[in-house]
Design a protein around this motif. Structure first.
Motif, PDB file in Angstrom:
ATOM      1  N   UNK A 187      -7.837  -5.044  -5.853  1.00  0.00           N
ATOM      2  CA  UNK A 187      -7.192  -5.124  -4.540  1.00  0.00           C
ATOM      3  C   UNK A 187      -5.890  -5.923  -4.617  1.00  0.00           C
ATOM      4  N   UNK A 188      -5.895  -6.997  -5.392  1.00  0.00           N
ATOM      5  CA  UNK A 188      -4.695  -7.812  -5.608  1.00  0.00           C
ATOM      6  C   UNK A 188      -3.603  -6.939  -6.226  1.00  0.00           C
ATOM      7  N   UNK A 189      -3.949  -6.204  -7.266  1.00  0.00           N
ATOM      8  CA  UNK A 189      -2.985  -5.325  -7.933  1.00  0.00           C
ATOM      9  C   UNK A 189      -2.469  -4.235  -7.016  1.00  0.00           C
ATOM     10  N   UNK A 190      -3.354  -3.640  -6.239  1.00  0.00           N
ATOM     11  CA  UNK A 190      -2.938  -2.595  -5.310  1.00  0.00           C
ATOM     12  C   UNK A 190      -1.966  -3.149  -4.277  1.00  0.00           C
ATOM     13  N   UNK A 191      -2.231  -4.355  -3.809  1.00  0.00           N
ATOM     14  CA  UNK A 191      -1.331  -4.987  -2.835  1.00  0.00           C
ATOM     15  C   UNK A 191       0.035  -5.256  -3.462  1.00  0.00           C
ATOM     16  N   UNK A 192       0.062  -5.743  -4.712  1.00  0.00           N
ATOM     17  CA  UNK A 192       1.342  -5.985  -5.393  1.00  0.00           C
ATOM     18  C   UNK A 192       2.131  -4.688  -5.528  1.00  0.00           C
ATOM     19  N   UNK A 193       1.461  -3.616  -5.907  1.00  0.00           N
ATOM     20  CA  UNK A 193       2.115  -2.321  -6.069  1.00  0.00           C
ATOM     21  C   UNK A 193       2.665  -1.843  -4.727  1.00  0.00           C
ATOM     22  N   UNK A 194       1.863  -1.948  -3.683  1.00  0.00           N
ATOM     23  CA  UNK A 194       2.309  -1.528  -2.361  1.00  0.00           C
ATOM     24  C   UNK A 194       3.538  -2.306  -1.902  1.00  0.00           C
ATOM     25  N   UNK A 195       3.547  -3.604  -2.187  1.00  0.00           N
ATOM     26  CA  UNK A 195       4.708  -4.417  -1.810  1.00  0.00           C
ATOM     27  C   UNK A 195       5.941  -4.006  -2.595  1.00  0.00           C
ATOM     28  N   UNK A 196       5.780  -3.723  -3.874  1.00  0.00           N
ATOM     29  CA  UNK A 196       6.928  -3.294  -4.695  1.00  0.00           C
ATOM     30  C   UNK A 196       7.467  -1.940  -4.208  1.00  0.00           C
ATOM     31  N   UNK A 197       6.577  -1.035  -3.888  1.00  0.00           N
ATOM     32  CA  UNK A 197       7.006   0.280  -3.388  1.00  0.00           C
ATOM     33  C   UNK A 197       7.724   0.138  -2.039  1.00  0.00           C
ATOM     34  N   UNK A 238       9.386  -2.433  -1.079  1.00  0.00           N
ATOM     35  CA  UNK A 238      10.678  -3.064  -1.359  1.00  0.00           C
ATOM     36  C   UNK A 238      11.711  -2.024  -1.791  1.00  0.00           C
ATOM     37  N   UNK A 239      11.249  -1.057  -2.583  1.00  0.00           N
ATOM     38  CA  UNK A 239      12.135  -0.012  -3.070  1.00  0.00           C
ATOM     39  C   UNK A 239      12.379   1.081  -2.050  1.00  0.00           C
ATOM     40  N   UNK A 240      11.648   1.032  -0.936  1.00  0.00           N
ATOM     41  CA  UNK A 240      11.845   2.026   0.119  1.00  0.00           C
ATOM     42  C   UNK A 240      11.138   3.335  -0.135  1.00  0.00           C
ATOM     43  N   UNK A 241      10.195   3.371  -1.058  1.00  0.00           N
ATOM     44  CA  UNK A 241       9.471   4.623  -1.358  1.00  0.00           C
ATOM     45  C   UNK A 241       8.223   4.756  -0.531  1.00  0.00           C
TER      46      UNK A 241
END
Length: 127
Positions: free
Chosen positions: A112-122, A124-127
Motif C-alpha cells: 500500500x505504501x508503494x502504491x501510494x508513492x507511485x500514485x503520487x509520482x503519477x 505529479x507528472x500529470x498522468x
C-alpha cells in the motif's frame, strides 16, 4: 490525497530494507525462541524501531500503517522468544500465529505504501 509522503519518510523506508532482509533471514534460519533479534543485532534493532517511530508519526495513512506494522513485527518476534522460553506450548503457538499475521500485515502495508508513492509520482507528472 492532499497530504503527500515526504522525502524523509521515503528515505526512512529505504533504510529499513536491509534490516528487513536480516529479519527475514533470522525468522527463516532460527527456530522460534532463538530469534533474539534485539540481543543479537542491537544496532539494527535500534534503527528499525527508530524508523518505525518516524513512520508512525506520519499523517499519511499508508506510511503510518507501515510504521505500526514494523513495530508489530519486532514486538511479536520478542513475544515468540519469551513464550517459547516460558515453556507454555499453547502460548508459544499463539504468539507464533500472531507473528505470522504481523508479517502478512507488514507485506500488505508495504504494498500500500508503494502504491501510494507511485500514485503520487503519477499525479505529479500529470498522468
Amino acid at each position: 490525497m492532499n497530504i503527500k509522503i515526504t522525502d524523509a519518510e521515503i528515505t526512512a523506508a529505504e533504510r529499513a530494507v536491509p534490516i528487513l532482509r536480516l529479519l527475514e533471514q533470522t525468522v527463516t534460519y532460527c527456530r522460534p525462541g532463538n530469534y533474539r533479534f534485539k540481543a543479537a543485532f542491537p544496532k539494527e534493532y535500534a534503527t528499525w524501531t527508530e524508523i518505525a517511530t518516524t513512520l508512525r508519526q506520519s499523517p499519511v495513512k499508508e506510511v503510518n500503517d507501515f510504521g505500526r506494522s514494523m513495530a508489530d513485527v519486532v514486538r511479536c518476534l520478542n513475544e515468540v522468544d519469551e513464550a517459547v522460553a516460558g515453556g507454555n506450548a499453547r502460548q508459544a503457538r499463539r504468539k507464533i500465529a500472531a507473528h505470522i499475521r504481523a508479517w502478512k500485515a507488514l507485506t500488505s502495508r508495504w504494498e500500500a505504501f508503494g502504491a501510494r508513492m507511485i500514485a503520487e509520482e503519477l499525479a505529479k507528472d500529470g498522468n
